[in-house]
Design a protein around this motif. Structure first.
Motif: not given
Ligand code: FA5
Length: 353
Positions: A164-177
């Motif tokens: 799942x990508x954050x606002x800048x395309x960064x990976x945010x999988x670690x932040x939750x399901x």
């Protein structure tokens, strides 16, 4: 024999049939041509006599052929003129045409009104991180408010490449399901991380809830989110914008009403309704409120982690979220929300745009 030929020619029904007759009588192996060839076997007198007759026949046949050809062509032209002529007095033919879905029509109308007020339109992902959909909105896992929105969870078992990508395309999988977003409010966080105030946005989109469907609840529906952030933004601006929306939808006499309620991501929180002059009743449309300071803190912390300056100190903002189908239902008196996506033409046709 000549008479048979003339008879046949004058009755030929088509140019093709006529051509066949021409070949039959005058062609290289035609009957007349054959007869001409036998002239050589005759005595000179007979030859002269017979030759004249044959030439006469030939001329008469050619004339007949020409005359018939002219008639047939004339008839064909006449027929075409009749067939192709347009009778302007006939009733028109109705061609079935497609149209926009009721939801698109309503959304289009809403977006027009907000664009007029200077809002930009942005969209976000439907598969969302638990972080943006809940945690960042002051709804941690243990918070009872999570129960307000029954959730479809998304599992990507054995799919290591999924991110799942954050606002800048960064990976945010670690932040939750991963979830199917239960509301469009997650876009508040995403947009604030990526932009610095002041701004005014609306976010249309599909949302999903693990809901037992009934006449007023669907498992998939649409929301329109609004977010305004800047210095000195107050509740009065929120009221003004919602009132303007009411006037845009229901005319000069349209107005808005606010009642206190609770959402974890606003403080104070309200639910708002609109006055529908024509029917003289209030329509409950959605929730709103002043952006909770917790959200600004989460956004700035996130920005800092990415090496961006904090940008949300000293600003305030308001947000709202409303149900799009809800508005359509109330406005058009649609008895059941499930009609929207059953795709029955008899329903859809009534709202063709
Ligand atoms: C929210 O979803 C909040 N995110 C709204 C919000 C945004 C509040 C910003 C404050 C600030 P709620 O769960 O009440 O709130 O849903 C908002 C609207 O969506 C409801 O008023 C209703 O119109 C519509 N809605 C909710 N659930 C359904 C459903 N199952 N089917 C159809 N429409 C629904």
């Amino acid at each position: 024999e000549l008479n048979t030929a003339l008879e046949e020619i004058s009755h030929a029904e088509s140019l093709e049939a006529l051509q066949a007759l021409k070949v039959r009588y005058l062609g290289r192996n035609g009957l007349l041509t054959q007869a001409m060839k036998t002239l050589g076997q005759l005595s000179p007198e007979e030859r002269r006599e017979r030759g004249r007759t044959l030439n006469e026949w030939k001329e008469r046949l050619e004339k007949a052929l020409e005359a018939r050809e002219a008639t047939l062509k004339e008839q064909a032209l006449q027929r075409r003129l009749e067939e192709e002529s347009v009778d302007v007095t006939l009733p028109g033919l109705a061609f079935p045409s497609g149209g926009l879905h009721l939801t698109s029509l309503i959304l289009g109308e809403l977006l027009r009104i907000f664009r007029r007020m200077g809002f930009s339109v942005v969209e976000g992902p439907e598969v969302e991180s638990e972080f943006f959909n809940f945690d960042a909105l002051n709804m941690p896992e243990w918070h009872p408010a999570r129960d307000m929105q029954d959730t479809f969870w998304v599992e990507f078992r054995g799919e290591p490449s999924f991110t799942i990508q954050g606002p800048f395309g960064e990976r945010v999988n670690e932040l939750g399901g991963a979830v199917l977003r239960t509301h469009t409010s997650g876009m508040q966080i995403r947009y604030m991380i990526q932009h610095t105030p002041p701004f005014r946005i609306v976010v249309p989109g599909r949302v999903f809830r693990y809901e037992e469907t009934d006449a007023s609840h669907e498992a998939m529906f649409h929301q329109l989110e609004g977010l305004v952030v800047g210095e000195g933004i107050t509740m009065a601006d929120l009221k003004g914008a919602i009132a303007e929306l009411a006037r845009g939808l229901f005319g000069k006499e349209g107005k808005a009403r606010f009642q206190p309620t609770f959402f974890p991501f606003v403080e104070p929180g309200v639910q708002f309704a609109m006055w529908w002059p024509e029917r003289e009743k209030w329509l409950e449309l959605g929730g709103a409120g002043m952006v909770h300071p917790y959200l600004f803190k989460v956004v700035d912390d996130y920005r800092e982690r990415l090496g961006l300056p904090r940008a949300y100190q000293g600003v305030t903002g308001w947000a709202f979220g409303m149900g799009v189908e809800r508005l359509a239902i109330l406005r058009y008196g649609i008895p059941d929300i499930r009609y929207f996506y059953q795709n029955r033409l008899s329903f859809l046709k009534q709202f063709k745009g």
